[in-house]
Every structure is written in C-alpha cells, then in structure tokens.
Design an enzyme around this catalytic site. Structure first.
Site, PDB file in Angstrom:
ATOM      1  N   LYS A  99      10.964  -7.245  69.270  1.00 59.48           N
ATOM      2  CA  LYS A  99       9.857  -7.061  68.323  1.00 59.48           C
ATOM      3  C   LYS A  99       8.678  -6.399  69.015  1.00 59.48           C
ATOM      4  O   LYS A  99       8.362  -6.736  70.168  1.00 59.48           O
ATOM      5  CB  LYS A  99       9.462  -8.431  67.763  1.00 59.48           C
ATOM      6  CG  LYS A  99       8.377  -8.386  66.693  1.00 59.48           C
ATOM      7  CD  LYS A  99       8.073  -9.788  66.193  1.00 59.48           C
ATOM      8  CE  LYS A  99       7.007  -9.815  65.132  1.00 59.48           C
ATOM      9  NZ  LYS A  99       6.725 -11.185  64.645  1.00 59.48           N
ATOM     10  N   SER A 174       7.082 -11.942  59.708  1.00 64.79           N
ATOM     11  CA  SER A 174       6.724 -10.632  60.198  1.00 64.79           C
ATOM     12  C   SER A 174       7.792  -9.960  61.068  1.00 64.79           C
ATOM     13  O   SER A 174       7.720  -8.755  61.279  1.00 64.79           O
ATOM     14  CB  SER A 174       5.432 -10.736  61.016  1.00 64.79           C
ATOM     15  OG  SER A 174       5.630 -11.554  62.159  1.00 64.79           O
ATOM     16  N   SER A 198       7.678 -16.530  60.992  1.00 61.31           N
ATOM     17  CA  SER A 198       8.060 -15.117  61.136  1.00 61.31           C
ATOM     18  C   SER A 198       9.400 -14.831  61.789  1.00 61.31           C
ATOM     19  O   SER A 198       9.833 -13.687  61.801  1.00 61.31           O
ATOM     20  CB  SER A 198       6.984 -14.375  61.915  1.00 61.31           C
ATOM     21  OG  SER A 198       5.948 -14.013  61.056  1.00 61.31           O
TER      22      SER A 198
HETATM   23  N1  GLN Z   1       3.703 -15.171  57.267  1.00 62.21           N
HETATM   24  C1  GLN Z   1       2.832 -15.944  58.115  1.00 62.21           C
HETATM   25  C2  GLN Z   1       1.541 -15.217  58.315  1.00 62.21           C
HETATM   26  O1  GLN Z   1       1.368 -14.238  57.695  1.00 62.21           O
HETATM   27  C3  GLN Z   1       3.510 -16.213  59.422  1.00 62.21           C
HETATM   28  C4  GLN Z   1       3.430 -15.080  60.355  1.00 62.21           C
HETATM   29  C5  GLN Z   1       4.069 -15.374  61.653  1.00 62.21           C
HETATM   30  O2  GLN Z   1       4.787 -16.342  61.801  1.00 62.21           O
HETATM   31  N2  GLN Z   1       3.761 -14.535  62.618  1.00 62.21           N
HETATM   32  O3  GLN Z   1       0.699 -15.618  59.068  1.00 62.21           O
END
Ligand code: GLN
Length: 500
Positions: A99, A174, A198
């Site tokens: 990532k 994400s 994410s």
């Molecule tokens: N969807 C969550 C956010 O927008 C989690 C994101 C993540 O785990 N990096 O913060």
C-alpha cells in the site's frame, strides 16, 4: 510514466516475458513448491505477474507504481538460492504489493495524495524490509484513499480503484488497491493498513481474507502516520494460510517503533492445522441492529451456523458501548490526523506552492496539496483539540474509548472470540456515497470498535450475495490472540465459508 515504459526493462528481456499470463492462481506454498521443483523460476513468475498487471491494471487502477528493477534483482537472488539447492526462506519468490502509505526506499510513496506526489522515501518500512528478507518479490505500490482516510478508495488523488469482482462497485477502502490486486490475481499477497477498518473492509468487499493484528504486533516504522494510536500494518491474501505466513514474517519487536511489542511471535502456520477445541464464540447483539443490509445479515447468519456445525459453542453477549464507536473514532482519529499532517508545510518535503510570504506559502501548499476529505478531517481534528472544546470532545472520546475496550475485555471473559459482520453493506456502487461523508463513515460501524480497543481482527469471506457480491465475516480475538482467530478463520474457509 506509462505502463509500458515502467515495464520496459523487463519487456526487453524476451526470455522472461511471456505474451500470455500463466493461468494459475498462486498461493505462497504453491510458489515455493514450483520454485523448488524448478517448474518455474522466480524471474519467470515475476514476468508473468507483470504481464497480468499490464493487461488488467489500466481498468482497475489498483497499482500506482511498479518496481520492476527492484523486483528483478530480488527474483535473481531467489533463483540463485534455488540453484544452490539450499533451503528457501518463507516467502521465497512470492510476488507482493505494498500500500502506498508504507515507505519504500527509492520508490515514490504518495499516500494517494498530491502533497506527496513526488516524495521518495530514503528508507524502507520495517515491514517491507522483513518481507524482502524473507524472499518476497515486491511488484509495486497500491492505490488507496488519501492518507488512508476513506472506505471506498474514492478519496485517492489518483482516481478510484474498481472492484475486480464487480467493476461498477468500489473495492472498499482505504486499502482498496491492496485488496483489488490480490482478488484480481495481480499479486499473491499484499500489505494494507488499518486504522478503523481499512484492511478488513476492503478484504470483505473483494472476497479475500484480510487481517489486522493487535496494536503493537507489527512495527509501524516507515508507515506514514494517519492516527498513530490506531494505525496498524497487516496482510491481505487469497487464503487464510497465506495471511498467517505474511503476518508471521512482519510481526515482532522492532527497536525503531517503541510501541511494537516484545511478545513472542508464534508459528501461526502450525497453529492452523490444530483441531478446534470447541471454542465459545460470542455474538454481540449490538452488531445486528438496524442499518444492516438484509442480504448481509442472511450470509452472516449462515456463517455463524457453519461455525456451530464445526463444533463451536455460540454465546449471546452484550457490548453496550458499541453505539458510541463511530463518534469516538472520528474524534480521536481526526485529532491525531490534524497533528500528524501538520508536517506537510511545503518546507521540508513534498509539494510547495511558492509565495513571498511564509504564511501564504503554507496556505497555498496545503490548499492545493490536500483533497477535500483530508481537509475536513484536519479541520474537525483541530476543532476537537482546541482550547474550550478539548474536554468536551477529545477527553470525552478518550474516556469512551476506555469503555469500548472494557466491552471487549468483558466479552473475552465469556467467549474465546467474537463474530460480527465486517461491513453492514455489500460493496456499493462507485459514486453512491461520495456526496455524504456521514454515510461513508457509517461503513466502518463494525470495524472501528476493535481498532479503538487494540484487539486483532480478521475478515474472512462468508458467501456472495446473488453469487456475485462478497460478504465478509469478522472475527475478533483478545490482545495477541492472532493464532486463535487465524485458526478459526482457516477452519471456516476449509469448511466452505466462502460459499455459504
Ligand atoms: N474508513 C475509516 C476512515 O475513513 C478507516 C480508515 C482506515 O482504517 N485507515 O477513517
């Protein structure tokens, strides 16, 4: 740079570059066996994966950059090891993706943001270093929501990723790119990061197992920070066994991250095969409340029934502070983000929009470099930390975080692991939720609890709605209970969980 020019060094070596991809779905074991039996070389395998990427990535937009030179050098090292006949390291020759919030020396690491468009880290993240030391071949960097803020990959400055199983849908976020490349067969495994869901949610949306270890299980050194008390690096792969193998390689104490734990790393692979000893699995009522898609519910109930068939005892449990998790998460995560992202000031690295006045340079750089969701979070986080509101929001949030962690502690006195849906909804349409941030935040309702509590969690495929849209079942374990939830996820997968 175009795809063709990125791959030119490899294409020119026609000995390594087949015109058609091999039609094999690789696992880590499969790669090692094929290498050891000399059925394929690491370089041929690498070329095959780049061929697949070239064919599929323009449509999926899952890789942001490729690293063919670095990959080729590593593949040559592995081929030399095979030729020497020595034992092969645990991830020998395994093509993997990283990532783009995880630092890679000499390779751009953009965090899906314009502000780091040309940033090249001078060092590798510890997790990356450990993967390569274990023989993995790193193919490239994967697309993600900007600074890992999002649940659909639509917040990337480099465009959304498409779900390989349903191209009109999001892959989740994400770590959308890291999930999509594995699901599409463009990497055998990948690293994602999880702050509030994410890793687990994109794993669920793309129909693959995906895991977040306990806070402190994997070093965060080299992970570009979003919310430091929540951020974790973890693996995504097509089989639970591969998730376990990658976790085992990246886990363990790192002096460069003082929050990484000295707790020993078990042989997760060996744990997988052991028979289940009639574990008690807690099913919290609060995770089955309104807002859950009826089709998701059906699949999760079928998944729970399968665990019963496997000899597990199911117990009803209560986790009474679950309702406060989203609000708590979006206070704490934004507060930490506002502080972490202050470093992007146009002075030390990253984008700079010049101006004669220093303040105007800051303003213009940050105005041009950050996307709307990142700005929203910086503003929110600054607000909850400001004098006068700190007690009402940030401090209150920390107290509720403790209550949520206590819910988990209580639950683990009654159950060995906890079963929940990973996401309340199946993969949604691209564009469906972009205009309503609150709707997007609600996608994290079942994942942020475990993030706040610091416990490990895995999402494992649990059927497909209408045979098409994947559903994920989440298993939480007690702190450092990774072996236990991997074992449960593996037993579920072996019993046909992906087809319930
Ligand atoms: N969807 C969550 C956010 O927008 C989690 C994101 C993540 O785990 N990096 O913060």
């Amino acid at each position: 740079m175009t795809w063709r020019s990125m791959l030119r060094p490899l294409r020119q070596r026609s000995d390594l570059y087949r015109e058609k991809p091999l039609a094999t779905a690789w696992t880590i074991e499969g790669v090692k066996e094929a290498l050891a039996a000399k059925k394929i070389s690491a370089r041929e395998l690498l070329a095959d994966f780049y061929r697949r990427i070239e064919a599929r990535n323009p449509e999926l937009n899952a890789y942001l950059a490729l690293t063919p030179e670095r990959a080729r050098r590593q593949a040559e090292r592995i081929d030399a090891l095979v030729a020497a006949g020595g034992p092969l390291p645990p991830l020998a020759g395994v093509p993997m993706a990283i990532k783009d919030v995880i630092s890679t020396r000499g390779t751009k690491t953009t965090c899906g943001s314009k502000i780091l468009e040309n940033y090249i880290p001078p060092y590798d993240a510890t997790a990356v270093e450990r993967l390569e030391a274990a023989g993995a071949v790193l193919l490239g960097k994967t697309n993600c929501d900007e600074f890992a803020m999002g649940s659909s990959n639509e917040n990337s400055a480099y465009g959304p990723v498409k779900n390989p199983l349903a191209p009109d849908r999001v892959p989740g976020g994400s770590s959308g790119g890291s999930a999509a490349v594995v699901a599409a067969g463009l990497a055998v495994a990948s690293l994602g990061t999880d702050t509030g869901g994410s890793i687990r949610q994109p794993g669920s949306f793309c129909g693959i197992p995906a895991m977040m270890g306990s806070y402190g299980r994997v070093s965060r050194y080299g992970l570009i920070a979003f919310a430091s008390s929540l951020d974790r690096i973890g693996p995504l792969a097509s089989k639970v066994r591969d998730v376990a193998s990658v976790l085992e390689v990246i886990a363990g104490r790192d002096p460069l991250d003082s929050t990484s734990t000295t707790a020993p790393v078990p042989d997760y692979g060996a744990e997988l095969g052991k028979p289940l000893k009639r574990p008690r699995l807690g099913v919290p009522k609060e995770y089955f409340a309104e807002g859950m898609d009826a089709n998701v519910r059906k699949k999760i109930e079928a998944g729970i029934a399968l665990f019963r068939k496997l000899g597990c005892e199911l117990v009803d449990i209560r986790m009474p502070h679950t309702d406060f998790a989203i609000a708590t998460y979006y206070i704490i995560a934004t507060a930490e983000a506002s502080s972490n992202l202050a470093r992007y000031d146009g002075v030390r690295y990253g984008l700079r929009v010049p101006d004669d006045s220093l303040l105007a340079m800051y303003r213009k750089t940050r105005g041009a470099g950050f996307g709307p969701e990142v700005k929203r979070r910086i503003v929110l986080g600054t607000y909850v930390l400001s004098a006068g509101y700190y007690d009402a929001y940030y401090l209150k949030g920390q107290k509720v975080r403790t209550l949520i962690a206590e819910d988990f502690r209580d639950a683990f006195s009654k159950a060995d692991a906890i079963l929940t849906p990973t996401s309340p909804v199946p993969p949604f349409q691209l564009g469906e939720r972009t205009s309503d941030p609150l709707q997007m935040y609600l996608a994290d309702i079942y994942t942020v609890t475990g993030s706040l509590a610091g416990v490990p969690g895995i999402s494992v495929p649990c059927g497909k709605i209408d045979g098409q849209l994947p559903v994920g079942l989440q298993i939480f374990g007690p702190p450092f209970g990774e072996a236990r939830i991997l074992q449960l996820a593996h037993a579920f997968e072996q019993a046909g969980g992906a087809e319930v």
